[in-house]
Design a protein around this motif. Structure first.
Motif, PDB file in Angstrom:
ATOM      1  N   ALA A 163      42.014  22.673 108.709  1.00 13.67           N
ATOM      2  CA  ALA A 163      42.518  21.782 107.606  1.00 13.67           C
ATOM      3  C   ALA A 163      41.803  20.636 107.174  1.00 13.67           C
ATOM      4  CB  ALA A 163      43.957  21.120 108.007  1.00 13.67           C
ATOM      5  N   VAL A 164      41.000  20.057 108.208  1.00  9.03           N
ATOM      6  CA  VAL A 164      40.330  19.078 107.921  1.00  9.03           C
ATOM      7  C   VAL A 164      38.849  19.560 107.016  1.00  9.03           C
ATOM      8  CG1 VAL A 164      38.261  17.281 108.862  1.00  9.03           C
ATOM      9  CG2 VAL A 164      40.512  17.523 110.187  1.00  9.03           C
ATOM     10  N   VAL A 165      38.317  20.657 107.341  1.00 12.98           N
ATOM     11  CA  VAL A 165      37.491  21.140 106.449  1.00 12.98           C
ATOM     12  C   VAL A 165      38.026  21.410 105.151  1.00 12.98           C
ATOM     13  CG1 VAL A 165      35.696  23.066 106.105  1.00 12.98           C
ATOM     14  CG2 VAL A 165      36.352  21.957 108.569  1.00 12.98           C
ATOM     15  N   THR A 166      39.180  21.884 104.934  1.00  9.60           N
ATOM     16  CA  THR A 166      39.677  22.315 103.545  1.00  9.60           C
ATOM     17  C   THR A 166      39.783  20.965 103.026  1.00  9.60           C
ATOM     18  OG1 THR A 166      40.749  24.151 104.525  1.00  9.60           O
ATOM     19  CG2 THR A 166      41.577  23.673 102.342  1.00  9.60           C
ATOM     20  N   TYR A 167      40.280  19.815 103.578  1.00  5.95           N
ATOM     21  CA  TYR A 167      40.447  18.607 102.843  1.00  5.95           C
ATOM     22  C   TYR A 167      39.193  18.114 102.209  1.00  5.95           C
ATOM     23  CZ  TYR A 167      40.986  13.482 102.575  1.00  5.95           C
ATOM     24  OH  TYR A 167      40.812  12.193 102.140  1.00  5.95           O
ATOM     25  N   VAL A 168      38.021  18.135 103.035  1.00 12.24           N
ATOM     26  CA  VAL A 168      36.867  17.765 102.491  1.00 12.24           C
ATOM     27  C   VAL A 168      36.641  18.507 101.359  1.00 12.24           C
ATOM     28  CG1 VAL A 168      34.428  17.167 103.129  1.00 12.24           C
ATOM     29  CG2 VAL A 168      36.264  16.832 104.723  1.00 12.24           C
ATOM     30  N   LEU A 169      36.639  19.930 101.243  1.00  9.99           N
ATOM     31  CA  LEU A 169      36.265  20.742 100.362  1.00  9.99           C
ATOM     32  C   LEU A 169      37.133  20.604  99.166  1.00  9.99           C
ATOM     33  CD1 LEU A 169      35.377  23.851 102.392  1.00  9.99           C
ATOM     34  CD2 LEU A 169      33.741  22.228 101.509  1.00  9.99           C
ATOM     35  N   PRO A 183      26.244  13.797  94.943  1.00 10.22           N
ATOM     36  CA  PRO A 183      25.884  14.546  96.225  1.00 10.22           C
ATOM     37  C   PRO A 183      26.458  13.409  97.509  1.00 10.22           C
ATOM     38  CG  PRO A 183      23.996  14.394  95.038  1.00 10.22           C
ATOM     39  CD  PRO A 183      25.220  13.487  94.295  1.00 10.22           C
ATOM     40  N   GLU A 184      26.590  12.264  97.215  1.00 13.54           N
ATOM     41  CA  GLU A 184      27.290  11.416  98.048  1.00 13.54           C
ATOM     42  C   GLU A 184      28.818  11.529  98.528  1.00 13.54           C
ATOM     43  OE1 GLU A 184      25.599  10.416  95.619  1.00 13.54           O
ATOM     44  OE2 GLU A 184      23.823   9.900  96.436  1.00 13.54           O
ATOM     45  N   VAL A 185      29.585  12.182  97.497  1.00 10.93           N
ATOM     46  CA  VAL A 185      30.882  12.303  97.444  1.00 10.93           C
ATOM     47  C   VAL A 185      31.417  13.348  98.771  1.00 10.93           C
ATOM     48  CG1 VAL A 185      32.978  13.302  96.517  1.00 10.93           C
ATOM     49  CG2 VAL A 185      31.266  12.141  95.317  1.00 10.93           C
ATOM     50  N   LEU A 186      30.675  14.428  98.857  1.00  8.25           N
ATOM     51  CA  LEU A 186      30.887  15.257 100.252  1.00  8.25           C
ATOM     52  C   LEU A 186      30.620  14.446 101.414  1.00  8.25           C
ATOM     53  CD1 LEU A 186      31.475  18.031 101.019  1.00  8.25           C
ATOM     54  CD2 LEU A 186      29.111  18.446 100.985  1.00  8.25           C
ATOM     55  N   GLY A 187      29.627  13.604 101.568  1.00  6.66           N
ATOM     56  CA  GLY A 187      29.129  13.068 102.635  1.00  6.66           C
ATOM     57  C   GLY A 187      30.438  11.855 102.963  1.00  6.66           C
ATOM     58  N   LYS A 188      30.530  11.270 101.882  1.00  2.69           N
ATOM     59  CA  LYS A 188      31.669   9.984 102.272  1.00  2.69           C
ATOM     60  C   LYS A 188      33.036  10.711 102.621  1.00  2.69           C
ATOM     61  CE  LYS A 188      33.600   6.210  99.321  1.00  2.69           C
ATOM     62  NZ  LYS A 188      33.665   5.779  98.122  1.00  2.69           N
ATOM     63  N   THR A 189      33.454  11.710 101.764  1.00  6.05           N
ATOM     64  CA  THR A 189      34.784  12.203 102.084  1.00  6.05           C
ATOM     65  C   THR A 189      34.938  12.593 103.897  1.00  6.05           C
ATOM     66  OG1 THR A 189      34.940  12.832  99.851  1.00  6.05           O
ATOM     67  CG2 THR A 189      36.527  13.863 101.432  1.00  6.05           C
ATOM     68  N   ALA A 190      33.870  13.405 103.835  1.00 13.97           N
ATOM     69  CA  ALA A 190      33.705  14.029 105.444  1.00 13.97           C
ATOM     70  C   ALA A 190      33.736  12.740 106.479  1.00 13.97           C
ATOM     71  CB  ALA A 190      32.552  14.728 105.612  1.00 13.97           C
ATOM     72  N   SER A 191      32.769  11.790 106.207  1.00 10.24           N
ATOM     73  CA  SER A 191      32.748  10.471 106.891  1.00 10.24           C
ATOM     74  C   SER A 191      34.214   9.824 107.099  1.00 10.24           C
ATOM     75  CB  SER A 191      31.727   9.451 106.500  1.00 10.24           C
ATOM     76  OG  SER A 191      30.435  10.214 106.503  1.00 10.24           O
ATOM     77  N   THR A 192      34.759   9.637 106.082  1.00  5.03           N
ATOM     78  CA  THR A 192      36.187   8.858 106.065  1.00  5.03           C
ATOM     79  C   THR A 192      37.089   9.739 106.822  1.00  5.03           C
ATOM     80  OG1 THR A 192      35.775   8.159 103.935  1.00  5.03           O
ATOM     81  CG2 THR A 192      38.000   8.074 104.811  1.00  5.03           C
ATOM     82  N   ALA A 193      37.208  11.162 106.755  1.00  2.00           N
ATOM     83  CA  ALA A 193      38.036  11.846 107.603  1.00  2.00           C
ATOM     84  C   ALA A 193      37.678  11.770 109.054  1.00  2.00           C
ATOM     85  CB  ALA A 193      38.200  13.344 107.061  1.00  2.00           C
ATOM     86  N   LEU A 194      36.444  11.836 109.361  1.00  3.08           N
ATOM     87  CA  LEU A 194      36.116  11.841 110.608  1.00  3.08           C
ATOM     88  C   LEU A 194      36.259  10.303 111.357  1.00  3.08           C
ATOM     89  CD1 LEU A 194      34.493  13.135 113.065  1.00  3.08           C
ATOM     90  CD2 LEU A 194      32.380  12.097 112.194  1.00  3.08           C
ATOM     91  N   VAL A 195      35.979   9.574 110.504  1.00  7.51           N
ATOM     92  CA  VAL A 195      36.335   7.973 111.050  1.00  7.51           C
ATOM     93  C   VAL A 195      38.092   7.974 111.213  1.00  7.51           C
ATOM     94  CG1 VAL A 195      36.438   5.546 110.390  1.00  7.51           C
ATOM     95  CG2 VAL A 195      34.486   6.890 109.916  1.00  7.51           C
ATOM     96  N   VAL A 196      38.793   8.622 110.514  1.00  6.10           N
ATOM     97  CA  VAL A 196      40.297   8.388 110.695  1.00  6.10           C
ATOM     98  C   VAL A 196      40.595   9.022 111.875  1.00  6.10           C
ATOM     99  CG1 VAL A 196      42.526   9.080 109.842  1.00  6.10           C
ATOM    100  CG2 VAL A 196      40.817   7.873 108.161  1.00  6.10           C
ATOM    101  N   VAL A 197      39.945  10.141 112.176  1.00  7.02           N
ATOM    102  CA  VAL A 197      40.487  11.202 113.308  1.00  7.02           C
ATOM    103  C   VAL A 197      39.799  10.405 114.537  1.00  7.02           C
ATOM    104  CG1 VAL A 197      39.544  13.151 114.535  1.00  7.02           C
ATOM    105  CG2 VAL A 197      40.198  13.254 112.207  1.00  7.02           C
ATOM    106  N   ILE A 198      38.885   9.707 114.449  1.00  3.15           N
ATOM    107  CA  ILE A 198      38.338   8.939 115.822  1.00  3.15           C
ATOM    108  C   ILE A 198      39.111   7.706 116.051  1.00  3.15           C
ATOM    109  CG2 ILE A 198      36.503   7.650 116.568  1.00  3.15           C
ATOM    110  CD1 ILE A 198      34.312   9.505 115.217  1.00  3.15           C
ATOM    111  N   ILE A 199      39.661   7.029 114.910  1.00  4.13           N
ATOM    112  CA  ILE A 199      40.558   5.808 115.183  1.00  4.13           C
ATOM    113  C   ILE A 199      41.631   6.121 115.580  1.00  4.13           C
ATOM    114  CG2 ILE A 199      41.738   4.003 113.946  1.00  4.13           C
ATOM    115  CD1 ILE A 199      39.256   3.714 111.952  1.00  4.13           C
ATOM    116  N   GLU A 200      42.218   7.463 115.293  1.00  2.88           N
ATOM    117  CA  GLU A 200      43.518   8.011 115.753  1.00  2.88           C
ATOM    118  C   GLU A 200      43.636   8.421 117.067  1.00  2.88           C
ATOM    119  OE1 GLU A 200      47.218  10.973 114.212  1.00  2.88           O
ATOM    120  OE2 GLU A 200      45.217  10.718 112.946  1.00  2.88           O
TER     121      GLU A 200
END
Length: 322
Positions: A163-169, A183-200
């Motif tokens: 689900a995380v991978v699908t959300y980023v794509l 090109p920065e959109v992909l990295g920004k979206t993945a980084s945001t999702a990763l930060v949220v997961v780490i905070i949670e």
């Protein structure tokens, strides 16, 4: 009158054939020797293939001689021993902080489990029962839960990861359809999702510490349940994008879809996490632990409500603003 006499004529001699003792045999001419220098219309691939075959034969011969060398054999054995000890050292030190063997049951899923689990996450209103199936342990004690493939109420990590991978794509695809892809959109979206997961995960770790939940399997269950919200966010983004004509999740349509997926995810977490945070009886190793007092049970109820509604609302709202 008699004819004149001319005497005796010499006898006629016929040529006598001479027999040859041996008949020479016909032989075909020898094949032409290929020259090293051919015209520009020659076959360079054949030359490269011949050179490659010769190089391979030379390499195999040198490799065979090297492997027969006692010094090389000792070096190979030393390398294998060093690699084995390094692997054991890495596993021992990594397992001090995290045991990767405990993750294997969370990925034991089937196709039917994935489909039914997605249905429960999106439509949890009429699902019963929510209790997990238990199986006897090695010594006959209770409290051992079955893997996801055998229990639909068991948490897994396959769906959250996908689900995380699908959300980023999906977020990147929508940006491309709007003409805003960089090109920065992909990295920004993945980084945001990763930060949220780490905070949670940090929030869950802090909550488990304050509530006295020290069992690693229960902590992994909480982490697995935290990833199911991405299923609702994917549905919110996709449906709102189609309904609003590419205007995103804004407007009353987007808020209506978000409200439904948020409430569905919150109810799913409330029903699913009850056996982790509000156990009714104690079990064996890996099973639910007993509630020490009424005050601690009240604290766990408050934490469950805050995590299922307040924390999930903040994270889901922030991640669906694409």
């Amino acid at each position: 009158m008699n004819p004149p006499s001319y005497g005796h004529s010499p006898p006629l001699h016929h040529p006598v054939p001479q027999h040859v003792s041996s008949v020479p045999q016909l032989r075909s001419p020898p094949p032409p020797v290929p020259s090293q220098q051919q015209s520009g219309y020659g076959n360079p691939y054949q030359q490269q293939q011949q050179q490659g075959g010769a190089s391979a034969n030379n390499f195999l011969g040198q490799y065979g001689q090297l492997m027969n060398d006692p010094t090389a054999q000792v070096a190979a054995q030393f390398g294998q021993t060093a690699f084995k000890h390094g692997q054991e050292y890495l596993e021992q030190n990594v397992n001090r902080w995290f045991n990767f063997a405990t993750l294997k049951p969370y990925f034991q899923v089937t196709n039917s489990y994935v489909i039914n689990k997605l249905y429960i996450v999106l439509f949890p209103w009429r699902h019963k029962p929510w209790s997990r199936k238990q199986t006897p342990g090695p010594n006959g004690q209770e409290g051992w839960f079955q893997p996801p493939r055998d229990d639909i109420n068991s948490p897994d990590m396959y769906i959250p990861v996908m689900a995380v991978v699908t959300y980023v794509l999906l977020s990147t695809l929508i940006s491309g359809l709007r003409g805003e892809f960089q090109p920065e959109v992909l990295g920004k979206t993945a980084s945001t999702a990763l930060v949220v997961v780490i905070i949670e995960m940090l929030v869950l770790k802090l909550g488990c510490y304050l509530l006295g939940i020290s069992n690693q399997s229960q902590l992994l269950d909480l982490i697995a349940y935290s990833g199911y919200k991405f299923v609702g966010m994917i549905a919110t983004i996709a449906i709102a994008e189609l309904a609003n004509g590419g205007q995103g999740t804004g407007g009353w349509v987007g808020w209506a879809i978000f409200s439904y997926t948020f409430l569905a995810n919150s109810l799913f977490l409330m029903r699913s996490l009850k056996y982790v945070l509000l156990p009714e009886s104690s079990g064996g190793v890996g099973g639910p632990m007993a509630t020490d007092s009424r005050a601690k049970r009240s604290q766990r109820t408050q934490f469950l409500f805050a995590y299922s509604y307040l924390v999930q609302f903040v994270f889901m709202w922030a991640l669906t603003r694409v």
